[in-house]
Design a protein around this motif. Structure first.
Motif, PDB file in Angstrom:
ATOM      1  N   LEU A  82      34.962  20.624 -22.876  1.00 46.79           N
ATOM      2  CA  LEU A  82      34.156  19.769 -23.745  1.00 46.79           C
ATOM      3  C   LEU A  82      33.659  18.516 -23.033  1.00 46.79           C
ATOM      4  O   LEU A  82      32.699  17.885 -23.482  1.00 46.79           O
ATOM      5  CB  LEU A  82      34.969  19.371 -24.982  1.00 46.79           C
ATOM      6  CG  LEU A  82      35.316  20.502 -25.957  1.00 46.79           C
ATOM      7  CD1 LEU A  82      36.216  19.985 -27.068  1.00 46.79           C
ATOM      8  CD2 LEU A  82      34.055  21.124 -26.541  1.00 46.79           C
ATOM      9  N   PRO A 106      27.959  24.553 -23.391  1.00 51.17           N
ATOM     10  CA  PRO A 106      27.125  24.679 -24.593  1.00 51.17           C
ATOM     11  C   PRO A 106      27.914  24.453 -25.880  1.00 51.17           C
ATOM     12  O   PRO A 106      29.119  24.677 -25.928  1.00 51.17           O
ATOM     13  CB  PRO A 106      26.610  26.124 -24.506  1.00 51.17           C
ATOM     14  CG  PRO A 106      27.676  26.853 -23.745  1.00 51.17           C
ATOM     15  CD  PRO A 106      28.233  25.861 -22.748  1.00 51.17           C
ATOM     16  N   TRP A 107      27.220  24.013 -26.896  1.00 54.47           N
ATOM     17  CA  TRP A 107      27.779  23.840 -28.237  1.00 54.47           C
ATOM     18  C   TRP A 107      28.943  22.850 -28.284  1.00 54.47           C
ATOM     19  O   TRP A 107      29.783  22.909 -29.179  1.00 54.47           O
ATOM     20  CB  TRP A 107      28.243  25.175 -28.828  1.00 54.47           C
ATOM     21  CG  TRP A 107      27.181  26.219 -28.887  1.00 54.47           C
ATOM     22  CD1 TRP A 107      27.004  27.266 -28.025  1.00 54.47           C
ATOM     23  CD2 TRP A 107      26.120  26.306 -29.845  1.00 54.47           C
ATOM     24  NE1 TRP A 107      25.922  28.017 -28.381  1.00 54.47           N
ATOM     25  CE2 TRP A 107      25.355  27.451 -29.511  1.00 54.47           C
ATOM     26  CE3 TRP A 107      25.738  25.545 -30.946  1.00 54.47           C
ATOM     27  CZ2 TRP A 107      24.239  27.840 -30.247  1.00 54.47           C
ATOM     28  CZ3 TRP A 107      24.637  25.929 -31.672  1.00 54.47           C
ATOM     29  CH2 TRP A 107      23.904  27.065 -31.319  1.00 54.47           C
ATOM     30  N   LYS A 108      29.009  21.935 -27.331  1.00 50.82           N
ATOM     31  CA  LYS A 108      30.155  21.030 -27.310  1.00 50.82           C
ATOM     32  C   LYS A 108      30.123  20.049 -28.480  1.00 50.82           C
ATOM     33  O   LYS A 108      31.181  19.670 -29.000  1.00 50.82           O
ATOM     34  CB  LYS A 108      30.217  20.277 -25.982  1.00 50.82           C
ATOM     35  CG  LYS A 108      29.019  19.403 -25.670  1.00 50.82           C
ATOM     36  CD  LYS A 108      29.202  18.711 -24.335  1.00 50.82           C
ATOM     37  CE  LYS A 108      28.010  17.808 -24.026  1.00 50.82           C
ATOM     38  NZ  LYS A 108      28.183  17.106 -22.733  1.00 50.82           N
ATOM     39  N   ARG A 109      28.945  19.622 -28.917  1.00 55.00           N
ATOM     40  CA  ARG A 109      28.867  18.698 -30.055  1.00 55.00           C
ATOM     41  C   ARG A 109      29.372  19.362 -31.333  1.00 55.00           C
ATOM     42  O   ARG A 109      30.080  18.743 -32.127  1.00 55.00           O
ATOM     43  CB  ARG A 109      27.432  18.205 -30.242  1.00 55.00           C
ATOM     44  CG  ARG A 109      26.934  17.312 -29.111  1.00 55.00           C
ATOM     45  CD  ARG A 109      25.536  16.780 -29.406  1.00 55.00           C
ATOM     46  NE  ARG A 109      25.064  15.936 -28.324  1.00 55.00           N
ATOM     47  CZ  ARG A 109      25.328  14.631 -28.220  1.00 55.00           C
ATOM     48  NH1 ARG A 109      26.060  14.036 -29.153  1.00 55.00           N
ATOM     49  NH2 ARG A 109      24.863  13.933 -27.205  1.00 55.00           N
ATOM     50  N   VAL A 110      29.020  20.615 -31.516  1.00 50.92           N
ATOM     51  CA  VAL A 110      29.480  21.353 -32.706  1.00 50.92           C
ATOM     52  C   VAL A 110      30.993  21.499 -32.675  1.00 50.92           C
ATOM     53  O   VAL A 110      31.683  21.313 -33.698  1.00 50.92           O
ATOM     54  CB  VAL A 110      28.795  22.723 -32.782  1.00 50.92           C
ATOM     55  CG1 VAL A 110      29.343  23.532 -33.960  1.00 50.92           C
ATOM     56  CG2 VAL A 110      27.289  22.554 -32.909  1.00 50.92           C
ATOM     57  N   LEU A 111      31.541  21.808 -31.519  1.00 50.66           N
ATOM     58  CA  LEU A 111      32.988  21.987 -31.400  1.00 50.66           C
ATOM     59  C   LEU A 111      33.733  20.673 -31.620  1.00 50.66           C
ATOM     60  O   LEU A 111      34.810  20.655 -32.227  1.00 50.66           O
ATOM     61  CB  LEU A 111      33.327  22.568 -30.030  1.00 50.66           C
ATOM     62  CG  LEU A 111      32.812  23.995 -29.773  1.00 50.66           C
ATOM     63  CD1 LEU A 111      33.105  24.430 -28.342  1.00 50.66           C
ATOM     64  CD2 LEU A 111      33.448  24.968 -30.761  1.00 50.66           C
TER      65      LEU A 111
END
Length: 289
Positions: free
Chosen positions: A99, A105-110
């Protein structure tokens, strides 16, 4: 050099006096507990303040240490401290490092999902049903597996990883190092203060925790030390045992205070050695990278 006037000296004196008073207020409960645990029966039953025992005796500790469930509780607590802390550090590092990378990718969602778990919880009944379906009831793994992942720990480690200069990682990649090698050889050695801080948080949590024992474990041989101490303090579980083994047993208060001292002993031993890393890791990990 300008000398301090009497107002400055008075202010400094008042500050030191206030800090000294606060130190006494904080330290006195521990002194009281230690004094009562070392006092004979008559002194322990005396009401009021206890500072130094008049006739020190270790009979309460001798009685406590002959109670069989103390040793099994110690073993279970040491198991959850060692295994639980190791799992927490492993899961935290494995979750925080990806993260912290810009290319992930998709780190903000996680990260938002991590924050969601800090706000909402399923509750006692769903957690109990989950432990039952995973066949963790009445096992020692119920102490460590549910607490292996902690969102707050991941966010603290994530902030620390982001504070590491990207130039170091890029230089390692130019030299041919892959992510695992970068993590183990560069990132983790630089993150030692944060790792020790999270490890100490995990140690303190595991040595104080007993609610999971209360909810998920009924086999007394798998009880943790805090649950055994709770039984001694609240349910007076030692009374039949001491009556059967000693004609003049120590005072109940001495037994309770000795159990408290025994339960906090691991933290008292480990904390001074980790304090320097703990302070540094807390301060650095709290700064946004």
């Amino acid at each position: 050099m300008k000398t301090a006037n009497w107002q400055d000296r008075l202010a400094v004196g008042l500050i030191y006096a206030a800090l000294g008073l606060l130190a006494v207020i904080v330290v006195y409960p521990f002194i009281h507990v230690l004094s009562v645990s070392l006092s004979d029966r008559g002194e322990a039953l005396r009401s009021g303040f206890h500072w130094i025992p008049k006739q020190p005796t270790v009979s309460a500790y001798r009685e406590i240490l002959t109670y069989p469930f103390i040793w099994s509780g110690y073993a279970n607590t040491l198991f959850r401290m060692a295994v639980g802390t190791a799992l927490t550090l492993l899961v935290t590092v494995c979750a925080a490092y990806p993260l912290s990378r810009k290319e992930f990718p998709w780190k903000r969602v996680l990260v938002l999902l991590l924050l969601f778990t800090m706000i909402f919880d399923g509750g006692i009944v769903p957690n109990y049903l989950l432990m039952k379906e995973l066949h963790l009831l009445n096992t020692r793994w119920v102490y460590v597996l549910p607490h292996a992942a902690n969102a707050f720990h991941v966010l603290v480690m994530l902030s620390f990883f982001r504070s590491i200069p990207d130039a170091l990682i890029e230089a390692a990649r130019i030299d041919g190092a892959r992510d695992v090698r970068i993590l183990t050889r560069i990132v983790l050695p630089l993150s030692m203060p944060a790792l020790v801080t999270i490890g100490l948080w995990s140690l303190v949590f595991h040595i104080n925790a007993f609610m999971d024992n209360l909810l998920y474990v009924t086999d007394q041989t798998k009880f943790v030390l805090q649950q055994i101490v709770r039984q001694i303090l609240i349910e007076n579980r030692l009374d039949p045992f001491t009556t059967a083994t000693n004609t003049i047993p120590p005072a109940p208060e001495s037994l309770k205070m000795a159990a408290v001292i025994i339960s906090v002993f691991p933290v008292l031993v480990a904390y001074p050695f980790l304090l320097n890393y703990f302070e540094k890791g807390t301060m650095i990990g709290s700064v946004k990278g």
